[in-house]
Design a protein around this motif. Structure first.
Motif, PDB file in Angstrom:
ATOM      1  N   ASP A  52     -10.045  23.414 -38.988  1.00 24.90           N
ATOM      2  CA  ASP A  52     -10.272  24.359 -37.893  1.00 24.90           C
ATOM      3  C   ASP A  52      -9.288  24.137 -36.754  1.00 24.90           C
ATOM      4  OD1 ASP A  52     -12.387  25.483 -39.263  1.00 24.90           O
ATOM      5  OD2 ASP A  52     -13.871  24.148 -38.354  1.00 24.90           O
ATOM      6  N   VAL A  53      -8.992  22.861 -36.462  1.00 23.16           N
ATOM      7  CA  VAL A  53      -8.073  22.540 -35.368  1.00 23.16           C
ATOM      8  C   VAL A  53      -6.687  23.106 -35.654  1.00 23.16           C
ATOM      9  CG1 VAL A  53      -6.825  20.649 -34.252  1.00 23.16           C
ATOM     10  CG2 VAL A  53      -9.302  20.501 -34.557  1.00 23.16           C
ATOM     11  N   ALA A  56      -6.598  27.041 -35.837  1.00 23.82           N
ATOM     12  CA  ALA A  56      -7.167  27.765 -34.704  1.00 23.82           C
ATOM     13  C   ALA A  56      -6.101  28.579 -33.986  1.00 23.82           C
ATOM     14  CB  ALA A  56      -7.818  26.777 -33.737  1.00 23.82           C
ATOM     15  N   ASP A  57      -6.549  29.508 -33.145  1.00 23.82           N
ATOM     16  CA  ASP A  57      -5.634  30.265 -32.292  1.00 23.82           C
ATOM     17  C   ASP A  57      -4.927  29.312 -31.334  1.00 23.82           C
ATOM     18  OD1 ASP A  57      -6.380  32.650 -33.427  1.00 23.82           O
ATOM     19  OD2 ASP A  57      -7.945  33.057 -31.948  1.00 23.82           O
ATOM     20  N   ILE A  58      -3.634  29.504 -31.162  1.00 25.58           N
ATOM     21  CA  ILE A  58      -2.847  28.703 -30.226  1.00 25.58           C
ATOM     22  C   ILE A  58      -2.458  29.599 -29.055  1.00 25.58           C
ATOM     23  CG2 ILE A  58      -0.790  27.310 -29.889  1.00 25.58           C
ATOM     24  CD1 ILE A  58      -2.705  26.007 -31.792  1.00 25.58           C
ATOM     25  N   ILE A  59      -2.779  29.163 -27.866  1.00 27.84           N
ATOM     26  CA  ILE A  59      -2.470  29.928 -26.665  1.00 27.84           C
ATOM     27  C   ILE A  59      -1.119  29.468 -26.116  1.00 27.84           C
ATOM     28  CG2 ILE A  59      -3.230  30.500 -24.339  1.00 27.84           C
ATOM     29  CD1 ILE A  59      -4.953  31.633 -26.626  1.00 27.84           C
ATOM     30  N   ILE A  78       8.146  31.942 -32.289  1.00 26.52           N
ATOM     31  CA  ILE A  78       7.730  30.767 -31.532  1.00 26.52           C
ATOM     32  C   ILE A  78       6.742  29.950 -32.357  1.00 26.52           C
ATOM     33  CG2 ILE A  78       5.977  32.154 -30.351  1.00 26.52           C
ATOM     34  CD1 ILE A  78       6.330  30.332 -27.926  1.00 26.52           C
ATOM     35  N   THR A  79       6.952  28.649 -32.384  1.00 24.44           N
ATOM     36  CA  THR A  79       6.025  27.716 -33.017  1.00 24.44           C
ATOM     37  C   THR A  79       5.357  26.919 -31.916  1.00 24.44           C
ATOM     38  OG1 THR A  79       7.442  27.552 -34.972  1.00 24.44           O
ATOM     39  CG2 THR A  79       5.789  25.840 -34.679  1.00 24.44           C
ATOM     40  N   ALA A  80       4.027  26.883 -31.937  1.00 30.75           N
ATOM     41  CA  ALA A  80       3.296  26.274 -30.830  1.00 30.75           C
ATOM     42  C   ALA A  80       2.282  25.263 -31.349  1.00 30.75           C
ATOM     43  CB  ALA A  80       2.587  27.343 -30.000  1.00 30.75           C
ATOM     44  N   PHE A  81       2.030  24.257 -30.525  1.00 33.91           N
ATOM     45  CA  PHE A  81       1.070  23.204 -30.839  1.00 33.91           C
ATOM     46  C   PHE A  81       0.215  22.965 -29.600  1.00 33.91           C
ATOM     47  CE2 PHE A  81       5.132  22.546 -32.862  1.00 33.91           C
ATOM     48  CZ  PHE A  81       4.827  22.343 -34.205  1.00 33.91           C
ATOM     49  N   ASN A  82      -1.112  22.890 -29.780  1.00 31.98           N
ATOM     50  CA  ASN A  82      -1.952  22.510 -28.650  1.00 31.98           C
ATOM     51  C   ASN A  82      -2.274  21.024 -28.713  1.00 31.98           C
ATOM     52  OD1 ASN A  82      -3.944  22.262 -30.618  1.00 31.98           O
ATOM     53  ND2 ASN A  82      -4.963  24.182 -30.066  1.00 31.98           N
ATOM     54  N   ALA A  83      -3.082  20.542 -27.776  1.00 28.79           N
ATOM     55  CA  ALA A  83      -3.338  19.103 -27.673  1.00 28.79           C
ATOM     56  C   ALA A  83      -3.948  18.548 -28.952  1.00 28.79           C
ATOM     57  CB  ALA A  83      -4.241  18.828 -26.472  1.00 28.79           C
ATOM     58  N   LYS A  84      -4.886  19.283 -29.534  1.00 24.34           N
ATOM     59  CA  LYS A  84      -5.573  18.774 -30.725  1.00 24.34           C
ATOM     60  C   LYS A  84      -4.662  18.748 -31.939  1.00 24.34           C
ATOM     61  CE  LYS A  84     -10.206  20.158 -29.239  1.00 24.34           C
ATOM     62  NZ  LYS A  84     -11.405  21.001 -29.550  1.00 24.34           N
ATOM     63  N   VAL A 155       5.992  10.281 -25.610  1.00 22.46           N
ATOM     64  CA  VAL A 155       5.197  11.218 -24.829  1.00 22.46           C
ATOM     65  C   VAL A 155       3.724  10.920 -25.102  1.00 22.46           C
ATOM     66  CG1 VAL A 155       6.922  13.041 -24.776  1.00 22.46           C
ATOM     67  CG2 VAL A 155       5.330  12.931 -26.686  1.00 22.46           C
ATOM     68  N   PHE A 156       2.886  11.261 -24.135  1.00 24.03           N
ATOM     69  CA  PHE A 156       1.453  11.096 -24.336  1.00 24.03           C
ATOM     70  C   PHE A 156       0.709  12.096 -23.470  1.00 24.03           C
ATOM     71  CE2 PHE A 156       1.788   8.907 -20.378  1.00 24.03           C
ATOM     72  CZ  PHE A 156       0.518   8.779 -19.842  1.00 24.03           C
ATOM     73  N   ASP A 157      -0.554  12.310 -23.802  1.00 26.32           N
ATOM     74  CA  ASP A 157      -1.424  13.229 -23.069  1.00 26.32           C
ATOM     75  C   ASP A 157      -0.758  14.597 -22.911  1.00 26.32           C
ATOM     76  OD1 ASP A 157      -3.664  14.086 -21.631  1.00 26.32           O
ATOM     77  OD2 ASP A 157      -2.721  13.606 -19.721  1.00 26.32           O
ATOM     78  N   LEU A 158      -0.359  15.177 -24.033  1.00 27.76           N
ATOM     79  CA  LEU A 158       0.258  16.499 -23.994  1.00 27.76           C
ATOM     80  C   LEU A 158      -0.810  17.582 -24.087  1.00 27.76           C
ATOM     81  CD1 LEU A 158       3.381  16.091 -26.298  1.00 27.76           C
ATOM     82  CD2 LEU A 158       3.306  16.137 -23.803  1.00 27.76           C
ATOM     83  N   GLY A 159      -0.645  18.632 -23.277  1.00 23.08           N
ATOM     84  CA  GLY A 159      -1.521  19.786 -23.377  1.00 23.08           C
ATOM     85  C   GLY A 159      -1.050  20.755 -24.440  1.00 23.08           C
ATOM     86  N   SER A 160       0.270  20.955 -24.533  1.00 24.55           N
ATOM     87  CA  SER A 160       0.834  21.840 -25.548  1.00 24.55           C
ATOM     88  C   SER A 160       2.339  21.659 -25.605  1.00 24.55           C
ATOM     89  CB  SER A 160       0.497  23.309 -25.250  1.00 24.55           C
ATOM     90  OG  SER A 160       1.149  23.741 -24.068  1.00 24.55           O
TER      91      SER A 160
END
Length: 783
Positions: A52-53, A56-59, A78-84, A155-160
């Motif tokens: 699911d992670v 899921a939809d990526i904003i 565009i390729t996008a990644f969220n925190a999860k 890097v750490f604690d990334l939001g996206s």
């Protein structure tokens, strides 16, 4: 009900004692209800499967509109990644994402650790010279980073992270002709949260070095409920060195890194949001693990250097973002500051004897501010704004040779004051419910004021400190100047036209034409002054802007049951007045000159997709194909002393013809809150030329990563492997000159061990190694 404005007034009247009390209460939990709410949310997140992670939809924020958008709805490649998803992929640094997007290479240049060498769709830079602007712009929390240095670190604690392919000049300005990488660090949260993460990894192969240990901790929550939220985090890493130096048998590649980050989110009213962030970064360790292909084969990790070298990087970085809702519109302002100090030392001859060593010192300080306004006027979604950027660069380079080659240290470099102004506007007009037309334009003006000192033998001085001459005649070399001062401005207009057609809520087609520019500028690393001045007599002291016109068509589809996602794009890129760094061997080691060398055309296709196979498996795949060629040659790039068909027939650097990969994720629920997650990903990249004359090249690679995780509640234990096929890769392949041909073991070097094409077989190379097979364990805890 009291408004946020009233709450702020009461908080202020309470004074600092009330603020301190609120902070203490927040740190330990402000009430049973909040604790229960956080516990319930944590339980829900623990129940969410990795399928699911990742499905899921990526904003994304790349379009800079009032409201964020689903990546599948954006008419961009565009390729996008969220925190999860970043956590699920065990992302340590930006290089990790090279194997997750088509036609994308987020490598670092091997000469200077941490210096980005990014390339997207065949547009990249092969240089550690800090005055050379990138083709792929990097933006951290909305702030443009003015130089490549200090970007490819932990890097750490990334939001996206969002990787936008193709020119992004309308909204993001100059130096995004290849694309843009948008990094957003984590924002403060309105509820108490904490994360702890630690890993240990290292080689398991005999003859390699030792392990790498890191841990991080992040705490976030409210200081004043609904008004003021905070986040603090820290990261430490100690790397004992992956490689083994055959010169002395010691571990090589040691490094230590510390990062401290803090953030505050202030919500004074329902329509105003402010976020301030500050970060301190410090890292130091060994220089590059350089392999010489005149001595060692390029399919081994063998190397021997008598100089360990070093690198030191310190960065202060701060941002402040203000968002104000004004009815149907929104005003956004982003201010940024960066102060970077870096130093490097390396064994450039890559041999166990002293032939050619080099040190650098680099300082950069930048300020920037962007303000933009978004609003919807009927069928028109409109964005307009202004951008200001200024930076100060100071660079020293010192080259050391045996006394019989150069009795004095060769010293030079440059200083540069750099200012940019930009205005932009973009609009999406909905002709019908299905068809939207896009148009945009950006005006930009930049000025560079420089003082350059040629790298020549001279008495001790420092360009950084302003004690090296930039005029007059060099007393050690008759009839040769010390350097020059110059100032130049460039002004351009970047337009864009496009369309988007939505067949339904699940499928769209889009197309656009975009023009972008890469900055003109100056070379801080001039080692052949007479040759440079001979060219400058007709071309000027600076190199000119590079213009890119991109034509792209794409489709995006997601099935109604959300099991299948498929994105395809085809593009043509016309490059005019291409800027290239021409690397040529010389008696002084390496002569690196920068010229506008050619016009080129790059055609390509790319695709990426994922498919949920039942409830337990997710399949992913991507591919990219590039056909790149010169259409007009303006300068000798084949190193044969003339401009002819041989130049036009050369391969463009950094353009592997094929990249492709596929992966699988399996998630198996054991019981409530417990699961086993397995992941594997394979990625192939074709061999490609590294230098313009094609003497330097990078071998093809097949990269295999895998991991196995056990999740129980908020705890995740992971065993993982990277580059499991143990592929040998290099961060560059630069030819050295006659100094590097000095015999290593007392006899003449009669043949090059592994030399390509028509290169001088006795010439050496500076080819920094990239890590091979790595195995590791990780524990991650969310509270």
């Amino acid at each position: 009900m009291p408004t946020r404005t009233n709450k702020v007034a009461r908080a202020i009247s309470g004074g600092f004692s009330a603020l301190a009390l609120a902070a203490a209460l927040s740190a330990f939990g402000t009430g049973i209800a909040q604790a229960q709410e956080a516990a319930q949310e944590a339980a829900q997140e623990a129940e969410q499967s990795s399928i699911d992670v990742l499905n899921a939809d990526i904003i994304v924020t790349a379009t800079k509109k009032k409201d964020v958008e689903n990546v599948q709805n954006v008419p961009l490649a565009i390729t996008a990644f969220n925190a999860k998803s970043l956590q699920a992929l065990q992302v340590r640094d930006l290089q990790t994402l090279t194997y997750s997007a088509p036609n994308v290479s987020l490598d670092q240049v091997g000469t200077s650790r941490g210096t980005a060498n990014f390339s997207i769709r065949g547009l990249g830079v092969n240089s550690s010279i800090p005055s050379i602007d990138p083709t792929v712009g990097v933006f951290v929390d909305g702030v443009y980073i003015g130089v490549n240095n200090g970007l490819v670190f932990d890097v750490f604690d990334l939001g996206s992270v969002e990787v936008a392919r193709g020119p992004q000049g309308i909204l993001y300005g100059r130096n995004t002709t290849g694309g843009a990488v948008l990094i957003n660090t984590g924002d403060p949260t309105p509820d108490m949260r904490a994360n702890f993460r630690a890993f240990y990894e290292g080689p398991v192969d005999s003859g390699r070095g030792s392990g790498n240990f890191a841990m991080q901790g992040v705490v976030s929550g409210p200081l004043i409920k609904d008004v003021l939220n905070f986040k603090v985090g820290a990261y430490v890493n100690k790397d004992e060195g992956y490689f083994k130096n055959l010169y002395d048998g010691r571990n090589f590649g040691k490094a230590e890194t510390q990062i401290v980050r803090g953030a505050l989110e202030f919500l004074p009213t329902d329509g105003i949001r402010m976020v301030a962030k500050v970060e301190y970064f410090n890292s130091d360790g060994d220089g590059p693990a350089a392999q010489n292909h005149g001595v060692y084969k390029r399919d081994t990790f063998d190397f021997a250097v008598d100089n360990r070298g070093f690198y030191r990087n310190r960065t202060w970085f701060a941002t402040h973002k203000t968002e104000i809702d004004v009815g149907t519109g929104k005003i956004t302002n982003i201010f940024g500051f960066r102060d970077f100090d870096g130093a490097t030392g390396g064994d450039i001859d890559a041999k166990p004897v002293f032939v050619f060593h080099s040190n650098t010192l680099f300082k950069q300080r930048q300020y920037s501010d962007e303000i933009r306004y978004n609003n919807r006027f009927g069928a028109l979604d409109f964005t307009a704004g202004g951008f200001w950027f200024t930076q100060d660069l100071r660079y020293d380079e010192l080259r050391f040779f045996p006394s019989f080659i150069s009795p004095l240290t060769q010293i030079g470099g440059g200083r540069q004051d750099h200012d940019v102004l930009g205005l932009f506007a973009s609009g999406d007009f909905a002709v019908t419910d299905k068809l939207t037309l896009t148009a945009g334009i950006r005006w930009s003006r930049e000025t560079k004021d420089v003082a350059v000192t040629y790298i020549r033998p001279r008495t001790n001085c420092s360009v950084v400190a302003g004690t090296c001459p930039t005029s007059g005649t060099n007393s050690l070399i008759p009839n040769e100047n010390n350097g020059f001062k110059d100032k130049r401005s460039w002004e351009n207009w970047s337009p864009k036209l496009g369309f988007q057609y939505k067949f339904n809520s699940d499928a769209q087609a889009y197309g656009n034409w975009t023009r972008g520019f890469r900055s003109g500028g100056y070379n801080f690393r001039i080692t052949n002054a007479r040759a440079f001045e001979a060219v400058a007599a007709t071309r000027g002291l600076s190199f000119d802007e590079e213009q890119v016109d991109s034509f792209e068509l794409g489709v995006k589809y997601r099935s109604p049951d959300r099991k299948l996602t498929l994105n395809l794009a085809a593009f043509r890129t016309e490059v005019g007045n291409m800027q290239r760094e021409v690397n040529e061997g010389s008696a002084a080691g390496v002569a690196q000159s920068i010229f506008n060398t050619a016009d080129a055309r790059i055609d390509g296709i790319e695709g990426e997709g994922r498919y949920a196979l039942g409830k337990h498996f997710l399949l992913t795949a991507n591919f990219g194909y590039i056909n790149a060629r010169y259409t007009n040659v303006l300068f000798d790039i084949s190193s044969d002393g003339k401009v002819d068909a041989a130049d036009k027939a050369l391969a463009l650097p950094r353009t592997p013809q094929w990249t492709y990969g596929f992966g699988v994720v399996g998630d198996f629920k054991l019981s409530s809150g417990k699961a086993i997650v397995a992941r594997a990903n394979f990625q192939h990249r074709d061999r490609f030329a590294y230098t313009d004359n094609n003497f330097g090249w990078i071998t093809a690679s097949d990269n295999l990563d895998a991991s196995l995780s056990y999740k129980t509640g908020g705890l995740t234990f992971t065993v993982y492997g990277r580059n499991l096929l143990d592929q040998v890769q290099h961060g560059g392949d630069t030819q050295l000159g006659t100094a590097a041909q000095i015999p290593v073991f007392g006899g003449p070097l009669s043949h090059g061990v592994d030399q390509p094409f028509g290169q001088n077989p006795k010439a050496g190379t500076f080819s920094p190694l990239v890590r091979g097979r790595v195995l590791g364990i990780e524990v991650n805890a969310d509270f």
